[in-house]
Design a protein around this motif. Structure first.
Motif, short mmCIF file in Angstrom:
data_model
loop_
_atom_site.label_atom_id
_atom_site.label_comp_id
_atom_site.label_asym_id
_atom_site.label_seq_id
_atom_site.Cartn_x
_atom_site.Cartn_y
_atom_site.Cartn_z
N GLN A 160 40.82 42.51 39.64
CA GLN A 160 41.48 42.36 40.93
C GLN A 160 42.22 41.03 41.01
O GLN A 160 43.35 40.96 41.52
CB GLN A 160 40.49 42.50 42.08
CG GLN A 160 41.15 42.55 43.43
CD GLN A 160 42.10 43.73 43.57
OE1 GLN A 160 41.71 44.87 43.35
NE2 GLN A 160 43.34 43.47 43.94
N ALA A 161 41.60 39.96 40.51
CA ALA A 161 42.24 38.65 40.51
C ALA A 161 43.52 38.68 39.68
O ALA A 161 44.55 38.10 40.07
CB ALA A 161 41.28 37.58 39.98
N TYR A 162 43.48 39.36 38.53
CA TYR A 162 44.66 39.48 37.69
C TYR A 162 45.76 40.28 38.39
O TYR A 162 46.92 39.88 38.40
CB TYR A 162 44.30 40.11 36.34
CG TYR A 162 45.48 40.26 35.42
CD1 TYR A 162 46.08 39.14 34.84
CD2 TYR A 162 46.02 41.51 35.14
CE1 TYR A 162 47.17 39.27 34.02
CE2 TYR A 162 47.12 41.64 34.31
CZ TYR A 162 47.69 40.52 33.75
OH TYR A 162 48.78 40.65 32.93
N LEU A 163 45.39 41.41 38.99
CA LEU A 163 46.38 42.21 39.72
C LEU A 163 47.00 41.41 40.86
O LEU A 163 48.22 41.45 41.07
CB LEU A 163 45.75 43.49 40.27
CG LEU A 163 45.39 44.56 39.25
CD1 LEU A 163 44.71 45.74 39.95
CD2 LEU A 163 46.61 45.02 38.49
N SER A 217 26.53 32.49 36.57
CA SER A 217 27.37 31.54 37.30
C SER A 217 28.64 32.23 37.80
O SER A 217 29.09 33.22 37.25
CB SER A 217 27.74 30.37 36.39
OG SER A 217 28.53 30.81 35.31
N GLN A 218 29.18 31.69 38.88
CA GLN A 218 30.39 32.24 39.47
C GLN A 218 31.59 31.83 38.63
O GLN A 218 31.75 30.68 38.26
CB GLN A 218 30.53 31.69 40.90
CG GLN A 218 31.62 32.30 41.70
CD GLN A 218 31.34 33.75 42.09
OE1 GLN A 218 30.25 34.26 41.89
NE2 GLN A 218 32.33 34.41 42.65
N ILE A 219 32.45 32.78 38.31
CA ILE A 219 33.66 32.52 37.52
C ILE A 219 34.78 32.12 38.48
O ILE A 219 35.02 32.79 39.48
CB ILE A 219 34.09 33.78 36.73
CG1 ILE A 219 32.95 34.31 35.86
CG2 ILE A 219 35.33 33.52 35.92
CD1 ILE A 219 32.54 33.39 34.74
N ASN A 220 35.49 31.04 38.15
CA ASN A 220 36.61 30.58 38.96
C ASN A 220 37.91 31.10 38.35
O ASN A 220 38.49 30.47 37.48
CB ASN A 220 36.62 29.05 39.05
CG ASN A 220 37.70 28.55 39.98
OD1 ASN A 220 38.50 29.32 40.52
ND2 ASN A 220 37.72 27.25 40.19
N MET A 279 41.95 29.56 36.05
CA MET A 279 42.49 30.09 34.79
C MET A 279 43.99 30.30 34.91
O MET A 279 44.49 30.64 35.97
CB MET A 279 41.85 31.44 34.45
CG MET A 279 40.38 31.42 34.20
SD MET A 279 39.83 33.11 33.84
CE MET A 279 38.07 32.87 33.78
N SER A 280 44.69 30.09 33.79
CA SER A 280 46.10 30.46 33.75
C SER A 280 46.17 31.99 33.76
O SER A 280 45.16 32.67 33.53
CB SER A 280 46.77 29.90 32.50
OG SER A 280 46.30 30.59 31.35
#
Length: 76
Positions: A29-32, A2-5, A9-10
């Motif tokens: 990459q999302a965290y950066l 499944s795709q992670i959103n 997330m905080s």
């Protein structure tokens, strides 16, 4: 799979997710991207005569906030 959103997330949850799933380059990459969106707070300029004191104060304040945050999490 499944795709992670990551947007749902905080920042803390995203960091913890990435630590557990180090191979997930999209999570990294999302965290950066998330942390790079934060405005930079300038504490002192290099030619500031109180540079050392201002940096020490900022470090102490950050440590105190971290201590307070961890103490709140340990209280029932």
């Amino acid at each position: 799979m499944s795709q992670i959103n990551y947007d749902a997330m905080s920042t803390t949850e995203l960091k913890q997710y990435f630590i557990k799933h180090r191979g997930d380059h999209a999570a990294f990459q999302a965290y950066l991207d998330r942390i790079n969106q934060r405005p930079l707070k300038i504490i002192a300029s290099p030619d500031d005569p109180d540079f050392d004191e201002k940096v020490k104060l900022a470090i102490c304040q950050k440590l105190e906030r971290a201590r307070n945050k961890s103490n709140k999490g340990s209280n029932p």
